[in-house]
Design a protein around this motif. Structure first.
Motif, mmCIF file in Angstrom:
data_model
loop_
_atom_site.group_PDB
_atom_site.id
_atom_site.type_symbol
_atom_site.label_atom_id
_atom_site.label_comp_id
_atom_site.label_asym_id
_atom_site.label_seq_id
_atom_site.Cartn_x
_atom_site.Cartn_y
_atom_site.Cartn_z
ATOM 1 N N THR A 41 -1.089 -6.334 5.339
ATOM 2 C CA THR A 41 -1.973 -5.288 5.838
ATOM 3 C C THR A 41 -1.249 -4.394 6.841
ATOM 4 O O THR A 41 -1.400 -3.168 6.811
ATOM 5 C CB THR A 41 -3.218 -5.917 6.510
ATOM 6 O OG1 THR A 41 -3.871 -6.760 5.577
ATOM 7 C CG2 THR A 41 -4.180 -4.862 6.998
ATOM 8 N N ASN A 42 -0.475 -4.989 7.721
ATOM 9 C CA ASN A 42 0.178 -4.247 8.793
ATOM 10 C C ASN A 42 1.521 -3.637 8.389
ATOM 11 O O ASN A 42 2.040 -2.773 9.090
ATOM 12 C CB ASN A 42 0.388 -5.140 10.017
ATOM 13 C CG ASN A 42 -0.926 -5.560 10.641
ATOM 14 O OD1 ASN A 42 -1.933 -4.887 10.485
ATOM 15 N ND2 ASN A 42 -0.902 -6.680 11.344
ATOM 16 N N SER A 43 2.103 -4.092 7.305
ATOM 17 C CA SER A 43 3.455 -3.644 6.943
ATOM 18 C C SER A 43 3.528 -2.155 6.626
ATOM 19 O O SER A 43 4.567 -1.533 6.846
ATOM 20 C CB SER A 43 3.999 -4.457 5.780
ATOM 21 O OG SER A 43 3.255 -4.213 4.613
ATOM 22 N N ALA A 44 2.447 -1.590 6.158
ATOM 23 C CA ALA A 44 2.459 -0.166 5.806
ATOM 24 C C ALA A 44 2.654 0.713 7.046
ATOM 25 O O ALA A 44 3.261 1.787 6.965
ATOM 26 C CB ALA A 44 1.164 0.210 5.110
ATOM 27 N N SER A 45 2.184 0.250 8.178
ATOM 28 C CA SER A 45 2.301 1.058 9.397
ATOM 29 C C SER A 45 3.559 0.732 10.209
ATOM 30 O O SER A 45 3.775 1.301 11.275
ATOM 31 C CB SER A 45 1.055 0.863 10.268
ATOM 32 O OG SER A 45 0.958 -0.488 10.670
ATOM 33 N N MET A 46 4.392 -0.195 9.722
ATOM 34 C CA MET A 46 5.607 -0.593 10.433
ATOM 35 C C MET A 46 6.813 0.181 9.915
ATOM 36 O O MET A 46 6.805 0.667 8.784
ATOM 37 C CB MET A 46 5.905 -2.090 10.207
ATOM 38 C CG MET A 46 4.923 -3.029 10.789
ATOM 39 S SD MET A 46 5.479 -4.714 10.388
ATOM 40 C CE MET A 46 4.046 -5.624 10.825
#
Length: 172
Positions: free
Chosen positions: A72-77
């Motif tokens: 879920t968070n990898s797209a914004s990293m």
């Protein structure tokens, strides 16, 4: 002629006086499986297995939650940060798998060691049982076919199980 008859009579008397061998058989699998100590061991060991399985399931669920959160968070990293976190998560999963395999192997070894001890105890008991009850031979019957046929009257499996469990209770 009288000498031949006398010799034959003597030989017949000797043969008929020869001690009969007492032979019986037991179903090895049944004796071990109905040994109270084995039944008790299986119950207590099953508790250990269940505890291990719960721990393994819990660890697997935790890593899955972390993986979903990462996804879920990898797209914004940043790509570098995502790669670093992915490698850390992968390493954590590998360490967890290694730990679980080691614990499982240890649990299996413990179970096998105890079963081997119980089998040795049964063998020793059957040997002593045979001596006490005047058996020349006690054969073991199992699926491998060591006794392909035995008259039901020579099957002492139930008697051995009862005596084994009785002696085992006296020891406690």
């Amino acid at each position: 002629m009288k000498k031949i008859v006398a010799v034959l009579t003597f030989v017949i008397v000797l043969v008929s006086c020869q001690e009969q061998q007492k032979i019986a058989f037991v179903d090895n699998t049944e004796v071990v499986s109905k040994f109270d100590k084995k039944v008790d061991f299986e119950k207590t060991f099953q508790v250990k297995i269940d505890k291990f399985n719960k721990k393994a399931d819990s660890l697997q669920q935790a890593i899955q939650i972390e993986a979903q959160l990462f996804q879920t968070n990898s797209a914004s990293m940043s790509k570098k940060n995502a790669e670093t976190q992915y490698q850390a998560l992968l390493q954590k999963k590998q360490m967890q798998d290694y730990q679980l395999r080691a614990e499982e192997q240890s649990l299996n070894a413990e179970g096998q060691k105890e079963l081997d001890t119980l089998v040795k105890q049964v063998k020793a008991f059957v040997k002593e049982y045979g001596k006490k009850n005047g058996y020349t031979y006690i054969l073991g019957s199992n699926d491998a076919g060591s006794v392909l046929y035995g008259a039901e009257g020579n099957d002492i499996t139930k008697a051995v199980i009862e005596a084994l469990n009785s002696e085992s209770k006296e020891e406690e």
